[in-house]
Design a protein around this motif. Structure first.
Motif, PDB file in Angstrom:
ATOM      1  N   ARG A  82      -4.919   1.044   1.075  1.00  0.00           N
ATOM      2  CA  ARG A  82      -5.451   1.897   0.008  1.00  0.00           C
ATOM      3  C   ARG A  82      -4.618   1.692  -1.253  1.00  0.00           C
ATOM      4  NH1 ARG A  82      -5.860   5.000   4.518  1.00  0.00           N
ATOM      5  NH2 ARG A  82      -3.795   5.906   4.203  1.00  0.00           N
ATOM      6  N   THR A  84      -4.015   2.333  -5.659  1.00  0.00           N
ATOM      7  CA  THR A  84      -4.256   3.018  -6.923  1.00  0.00           C
ATOM      8  C   THR A  84      -4.150   1.981  -8.032  1.00  0.00           C
ATOM      9  OG1 THR A  84      -3.340   5.103  -6.116  1.00  0.00           O
ATOM     10  CG2 THR A  84      -3.470   4.808  -8.505  1.00  0.00           C
ATOM     11  N   SER A  85      -5.166   1.898  -8.872  1.00  0.00           N
ATOM     12  CA  SER A  85      -5.160   0.901  -9.949  1.00  0.00           C
ATOM     13  C   SER A  85      -4.756   1.534 -11.271  1.00  0.00           C
ATOM     14  CB  SER A  85      -6.541   0.254 -10.093  1.00  0.00           C
ATOM     15  OG  SER A  85      -7.507   1.227 -10.441  1.00  0.00           O
ATOM     16  N   SER A  86      -4.150   0.720 -12.120  1.00  0.00           N
ATOM     17  CA  SER A  86      -3.778   1.169 -13.467  1.00  0.00           C
ATOM     18  C   SER A  86      -3.727  -0.041 -14.376  1.00  0.00           C
ATOM     19  CB  SER A  86      -2.415   1.877 -13.457  1.00  0.00           C
ATOM     20  OG  SER A  86      -1.393   1.002 -13.020  1.00  0.00           O
ATOM     21  N   PHE A 127      -2.057  -2.866  -9.008  1.00  0.00           N
ATOM     22  CA  PHE A 127      -2.572  -2.178  -7.830  1.00  0.00           C
ATOM     23  C   PHE A 127      -1.392  -1.748  -6.976  1.00  0.00           C
ATOM     24  CE2 PHE A 127      -5.762  -5.276  -9.178  1.00  0.00           C
ATOM     25  CZ  PHE A 127      -6.875  -4.445  -9.342  1.00  0.00           C
ATOM     26  N   GLU A 128      -1.247  -0.436  -6.803  1.00  0.00           N
ATOM     27  CA  GLU A 128      -0.110   0.111  -6.050  1.00  0.00           C
ATOM     28  C   GLU A 128      -0.584   0.693  -4.720  1.00  0.00           C
ATOM     29  OE1 GLU A 128       3.597   3.270  -6.536  1.00  0.00           O
ATOM     30  OE2 GLU A 128       2.275   2.829  -8.237  1.00  0.00           O
ATOM     31  N   SER A 130      -0.774   2.931  -1.421  1.00  0.00           N
ATOM     32  CA  SER A 130      -0.334   4.301  -1.149  1.00  0.00           C
ATOM     33  C   SER A 130       0.675   4.358  -0.009  1.00  0.00           C
ATOM     34  CB  SER A 130      -1.544   5.180  -0.816  1.00  0.00           C
ATOM     35  OG  SER A 130      -2.199   4.710   0.351  1.00  0.00           O
ATOM     36  N   SER A 219       4.067  -2.899  -6.335  1.00  0.00           N
ATOM     37  CA  SER A 219       2.672  -3.158  -6.665  1.00  0.00           C
ATOM     38  C   SER A 219       2.464  -4.642  -6.923  1.00  0.00           C
ATOM     39  CB  SER A 219       2.253  -2.346  -7.906  1.00  0.00           C
ATOM     40  OG  SER A 219       3.050  -2.676  -9.033  1.00  0.00           O
TER      41      SER A 219
END
Length: 252
Positions: A82, A84-86, A127-128, A130, A219
């Motif tokens: 899973r 988290t994008s930034s 992309f990190e 979780s 990431s």
């Protein structure tokens, strides 16, 4: 350790997260990186409270990728870790590039416009995972990144990055291990030995990501920049609109 041993009602998921963070700390190179690994986990525990509301956190086991390696993420099927994008653009230093990332059936689409106006010249997506422990486990299982991406608009000269965690402002102070590649299409393989350590576009060490630093990677991502991975002006860089579709990333 006091939280885990003190009889607090953490819940199974919160307890698993803190135990993973402690295990991860044993492989990190310095006190600062260990402190931030613990801080990240404690922040999540703090937001979730002591009621055990951590259903979103499960220890993830690495899956197999299409290329036979350990899958980090398939952006078409949403399989893998899973994430988290930034986005991080040159606006952090006064530039005027802009970008966004969105999910589609074809993959994760990173798009925008890159410009040298305002003294900038880069746009990037990160992309990190979780689950930092599962991410570190996957990275240690191989010696190269293998990914499928396709540039359908704009400059095809890109960089892939593995980014170390840091306590710097905006998360930008950590070392970025980067390598240049052409994003015209097809599978790309980048060995850890080809990654260049950089900070703010400047080389800060010898070529090659050492095994001891893998546990400090937080990431991975892709960057369009006027600089190459070795800090030189890129002859292939083009200003203007761009579109990069990211299909999958794995470790081999």
């Amino acid at each position: 350790r006091e939280l885990l041993a003190g009889g607090f009602d953490l819940g199974a998921h919160a307890r698993a997260m803190l135990e993973d963070a402690l295990r991860e700390c044993r492989s990190l190179p310095d006190a600062n990186s260990r402190a931030w690994a613990l801080r990240r986990s404690l922040d999540v525990v703090g937001r979730g409270g002591a009621s055990g509301a951590f259903a979103a956190y499960d220890r993830q086991s690495p899956a197999k990728g299409d290329g036979g390696g350990i899958l980090l993420h398939d952006f078409r099927s949403n399989a893998g870790l899973r994430l988290t994008s930034s986005v991080v653009n040159d606006t952090v230093m006064g530039g005027r590039s802009q970008s966004q990332v969105r999910s589609t059936a074809e993959g994760s689409v990173f798009e925008g416009e890159v410009t040298r106006r305002g003294g900038g010249g880069f746009a990037s997506v990160r992309f990190e995972p979780s689950d930092p422990g599962a991410f570190a486990e996957a990275l240690r299982a191989g010696s190269a990144l293998v990914f499928n991406v396709r540039c359908t608009r704009g400059c095809a000269a890109w960089k892939v990055s593995l980014i170390e965690r840091s306590g710097g402002f905006f998360g930008g102070g950590g070392t970025q291990w980067q390598s240049d590649f052409n994003a015209s299409g097809g599978q790309v393989r980048v060995p850890y030995s080809a990654l260049q350590p950089t900070r703010y576009g400047k080389v800060v060490g010898a070529l090659g990501l050492p095994a001891g630093s893998l546990g400090n990677i937080s990431s991975f991502g892709f960057m369009l920049s006027f600089l190459t991975a070795d800090g030189k002006d890129s002859r292939e860089f083009q200003e203007g609109p761009f579109v990069l579709t990211i299909m999958s990333v794995e470790v081999c």
